[in-house]
Design a protein around this motif. Structure first.
Motif, PDB file in Angstrom:
ATOM      1  N   ALA A  75      44.156  42.152  51.059  1.00 15.35           N
ATOM      2  CA  ALA A  75      43.999  41.805  49.651  1.00 15.35           C
ATOM      3  C   ALA A  75      45.075  40.807  49.210  1.00 15.35           C
ATOM      4  CB  ALA A  75      44.049  43.066  48.793  1.00 15.35           C
ATOM      5  N   LEU A  76      46.301  41.029  49.628  1.00 13.24           N
ATOM      6  CA  LEU A  76      47.388  40.112  49.259  1.00 13.24           C
ATOM      7  C   LEU A  76      47.184  38.738  49.896  1.00 13.24           C
ATOM      8  CD1 LEU A  76      50.405  42.580  49.425  1.00 13.24           C
ATOM      9  CD2 LEU A  76      49.397  41.546  47.368  1.00 13.24           C
ATOM     10  N   GLU A  77      46.730  38.708  51.131  1.00 19.47           N
ATOM     11  CA  GLU A  77      46.444  37.419  51.784  1.00 19.47           C
ATOM     12  C   GLU A  77      45.362  36.672  51.022  1.00 19.47           C
ATOM     13  OE1 GLU A  77      46.565  34.213  54.402  1.00 19.47           O
ATOM     14  OE2 GLU A  77      48.009  35.844  54.146  1.00 19.47           O
ATOM     15  N   TYR A  78      44.318  37.382  50.619  1.00 14.18           N
ATOM     16  CA  TYR A  78      43.236  36.773  49.848  1.00 14.18           C
ATOM     17  C   TYR A  78      43.764  36.228  48.520  1.00 14.18           C
ATOM     18  CZ  TYR A  78      38.987  36.406  47.046  1.00 14.18           C
ATOM     19  OH  TYR A  78      37.986  35.963  46.223  1.00 14.18           O
ATOM     20  N   LEU A  79      44.569  37.017  47.820  1.00 17.55           N
ATOM     21  CA  LEU A  79      45.133  36.563  46.548  1.00 17.55           C
ATOM     22  C   LEU A  79      45.948  35.293  46.739  1.00 17.55           C
ATOM     23  CD1 LEU A  79      45.966  37.039  43.510  1.00 17.55           C
ATOM     24  CD2 LEU A  79      47.973  38.203  44.454  1.00 17.55           C
ATOM     25  N   LEU A  80      46.827  35.302  47.716  1.00 12.11           N
ATOM     26  CA  LEU A  80      47.805  34.221  47.873  1.00 12.11           C
ATOM     27  C   LEU A  80      47.249  32.969  48.536  1.00 12.11           C
ATOM     28  CD1 LEU A  80      50.795  36.472  48.964  1.00 12.11           C
ATOM     29  CD2 LEU A  80      50.360  35.495  46.689  1.00 12.11           C
ATOM     30  N   ARG A  81      46.267  33.123  49.423  1.00 12.59           N
ATOM     31  CA  ARG A  81      45.805  31.961  50.187  1.00 12.59           C
ATOM     32  C   ARG A  81      44.298  31.901  50.396  1.00 12.59           C
ATOM     33  NH1 ARG A  81      50.891  33.225  51.548  1.00 12.59           N
ATOM     34  NH2 ARG A  81      50.328  35.105  52.663  1.00 12.59           N
ATOM     35  N   GLU A  85      39.307  29.422  43.241  1.00  5.85           N
ATOM     36  CA  GLU A  85      40.333  29.363  42.201  1.00  5.85           C
ATOM     37  C   GLU A  85      41.094  30.682  42.130  1.00  5.85           C
ATOM     38  OE1 GLU A  85      41.171  26.688  40.263  1.00  5.85           O
ATOM     39  OE2 GLU A  85      39.778  25.585  41.534  1.00  5.85           O
ATOM     40  N   LEU A  86      42.360  30.605  41.766  1.00  7.89           N
ATOM     41  CA  LEU A  86      43.194  31.792  41.643  1.00  7.89           C
ATOM     42  C   LEU A  86      42.579  32.814  40.692  1.00  7.89           C
ATOM     43  CD1 LEU A  86      45.731  33.458  42.124  1.00  7.89           C
ATOM     44  CD2 LEU A  86      46.850  32.111  40.336  1.00  7.89           C
ATOM     45  N   GLU A  87      42.085  32.377  39.548  1.00 10.40           N
ATOM     46  CA  GLU A  87      41.510  33.327  38.596  1.00 10.40           C
ATOM     47  C   GLU A  87      40.361  34.109  39.224  1.00 10.40           C
ATOM     48  OE1 GLU A  87      39.327  33.631  34.242  1.00 10.40           O
ATOM     49  OE2 GLU A  87      40.284  31.750  34.790  1.00 10.40           O
ATOM     50  N   GLU A  88      39.512  33.437  39.984  1.00  9.07           N
ATOM     51  CA  GLU A  88      38.388  34.114  40.637  1.00  9.07           C
ATOM     52  C   GLU A  88      38.881  35.123  41.670  1.00  9.07           C
ATOM     53  OE1 GLU A  88      36.005  30.986  42.294  1.00  9.07           O
ATOM     54  OE2 GLU A  88      35.768  30.022  40.344  1.00  9.07           O
ATOM     55  N   ARG A  89      39.862  34.721  42.474  1.00  8.89           N
ATOM     56  CA  ARG A  89      40.391  35.626  43.504  1.00  8.89           C
ATOM     57  C   ARG A  89      41.050  36.843  42.853  1.00  8.89           C
ATOM     58  NH1 ARG A  89      42.827  30.776  45.302  1.00  8.89           N
ATOM     59  NH2 ARG A  89      44.897  31.725  45.137  1.00  8.89           N
ATOM     60  N   MET A  90      41.850  36.593  41.843  1.00 13.03           N
ATOM     61  CA  MET A  90      42.544  37.686  41.177  1.00 13.03           C
ATOM     62  C   MET A  90      41.546  38.642  40.519  1.00 13.03           C
ATOM     63  SD  MET A  90      45.564  37.248  38.401  1.00 13.03           S
ATOM     64  CE  MET A  90      47.004  38.258  38.569  1.00 13.03           C
ATOM     65  N   GLN A  91      40.540  38.101  39.878  1.00 16.75           N
ATOM     66  CA  GLN A  91      39.549  38.957  39.214  1.00 16.75           C
ATOM     67  C   GLN A  91      38.781  39.793  40.239  1.00 16.75           C
ATOM     68  OE1 GLN A  91      39.569  39.216  35.847  1.00 16.75           O
ATOM     69  NE2 GLN A  91      38.215  40.958  36.151  1.00 16.75           N
ATOM     70  N   GLN A  92      38.478  39.225  41.397  1.00 13.32           N
ATOM     71  CA  GLN A  92      37.817  39.993  42.464  1.00 13.32           C
ATOM     72  C   GLN A  92      38.671  41.179  42.892  1.00 13.32           C
ATOM     73  OE1 GLN A  92      34.861  40.027  44.297  1.00 13.32           O
ATOM     74  NE2 GLN A  92      34.220  38.873  42.500  1.00 13.32           N
ATOM     75  N   LEU A  93      39.987  40.988  42.906  1.00 11.67           N
ATOM     76  CA  LEU A  93      40.896  42.064  43.299  1.00 11.67           C
ATOM     77  C   LEU A  93      41.101  43.080  42.174  1.00 11.67           C
ATOM     78  CD1 LEU A  93      43.449  39.873  45.224  1.00 11.67           C
ATOM     79  CD2 LEU A  93      41.942  41.606  46.214  1.00 11.67           C
ATOM     80  N   LEU A  94      40.930  42.665  40.942  1.00  9.04           N
ATOM     81  CA  LEU A  94      41.112  43.579  39.815  1.00  9.04           C
ATOM     82  C   LEU A  94      39.875  44.420  39.535  1.00  9.04           C
ATOM     83  CD1 LEU A  94      43.063  41.224  37.405  1.00  9.04           C
ATOM     84  CD2 LEU A  94      43.942  43.287  38.526  1.00  9.04           C
ATOM     85  N   SER A  95      38.698  43.819  39.689  1.00 10.05           N
ATOM     86  CA  SER A  95      37.499  44.571  39.309  1.00 10.05           C
ATOM     87  C   SER A  95      36.269  44.238  40.146  1.00 10.05           C
ATOM     88  CB  SER A  95      37.179  44.326  37.834  1.00 10.05           C
ATOM     89  OG  SER A  95      36.852  42.960  37.623  1.00 10.05           O
ATOM     90  N   GLY A  96      36.424  43.426  41.152  1.00 11.70           N
ATOM     91  CA  GLY A  96      35.275  43.012  41.947  1.00 11.70           C
ATOM     92  C   GLY A  96      35.183  43.735  43.281  1.00 11.70           C
ATOM     93  N   ASP A  97      34.441  43.129  44.186  1.00 18.09           N
ATOM     94  CA  ASP A  97      34.185  43.716  45.501  1.00 18.09           C
ATOM     95  C   ASP A  97      35.436  43.873  46.353  1.00 18.09           C
ATOM     96  OD1 ASP A  97      31.536  43.751  44.812  1.00 18.09           O
ATOM     97  OD2 ASP A  97      31.030  41.901  45.879  1.00 18.09           O
ATOM     98  N   ARG A  98      36.460  43.125  46.075  1.00 13.52           N
ATOM     99  CA  ARG A  98      37.685  43.179  46.887  1.00 13.52           C
ATOM    100  C   ARG A  98      38.750  44.110  46.316  1.00 13.52           C
ATOM    101  NH1 ARG A  98      38.602  39.106  50.751  1.00 13.52           N
ATOM    102  NH2 ARG A  98      36.893  37.644  50.935  1.00 13.52           N
ATOM    103  N   ARG A  99      38.409  44.844  45.290  1.00 16.37           N
ATOM    104  CA  ARG A  99      39.369  45.731  44.622  1.00 16.37           C
ATOM    105  C   ARG A  99      39.908  46.783  45.595  1.00 16.37           C
ATOM    106  NH1 ARG A  99      39.744  50.498  41.849  1.00 16.37           N
ATOM    107  NH2 ARG A  99      41.097  50.455  40.031  1.00 16.37           N
TER     108      ARG A  99
END
Length: 174
Positions: A75-81, A85-99
């Motif tokens: 998850a951290l690798e996905y967020l950082l690299r 767009e960062l907003e899309e990646r972050m939102q996926q980790l907050l409430s999407g499939d990658r949470r």
């Protein structure tokens, strides 16, 4: 800023201990290090090193197992690299499939602050009992409220950018 400088003996050269903490955590958040995540460093990441994100019980439960630590690392690798767009990646980790349960906004923004210290600062939750939440910071800095209609990730990015812009004249890149 005046009250902060009076109450906290802010050194003009920055805070060497804090910078050492950031450097240690940044080394643990490289792509290579995340391939085999260090459980002790993940514990420090969720703790007080380079700013405390508050209690992180669910995160700490995940990091205690190899599979949980691997999910966090991915998850951290996905967020950082990751792609997009960062907003899309972050939102996926907050409430999407990658949470990943326990890997919320405070830890995501801390990871960004560790790896991009000239753009990001660690932050607290939106509202806090001790007066240091994002809403409190906006009020103390006399900044407008978060723009309506933003995603949680968009609001985190918006807040960080406004706070950084407001404080940069007083503290530079520190």
């Amino acid at each position: 800023v005046e009250v902060f400088r009076e109450e906290k003996p802010y050194p003009p050269e920055g805070d060497p201990e804090r910078q050492a903490q950031r450097s240690d955590l940044a080394a643990a958040l490289t792509s290579e290090a995340l391939l085999d995540p260090d459980l002790d460093t993940l514990r420090r990441f969720a703790g007080g090193a380079y700013g405390s994100p508050g209690p992180q019980a669910r995160f700490n439960t995940h990091r205690q197992t190899p599979s949980g630590a691997q999910r966090i690392a991915e998850a951290l690798e996905y967020l950082l690299r990751g792609d997009g767009e960062l907003e899309e990646r972050m939102q996926q980790l907050l409430s999407g499939d990658r949470r990943v349960s326990g890997l919320g906004e405070a830890l995501l923004t801390k990871a960004l602050a560790v790896t991009e210290p000239h753009r990001w600062m660690p932050n607290y939750v939106t509202v806090s009992r001790n007066g240091v939440g994002k809403v409190d910071v906006l009020r103390l800095l006399d900044l407008e409220k978060v723009t309506d209609g933003l995603t949680q990730a968009g609001a985190a990015i918006w807040f960080n950018d406004r706070r950084r812009q407001a404080l940069e004249p007083y503290f530079g890149q520190d």
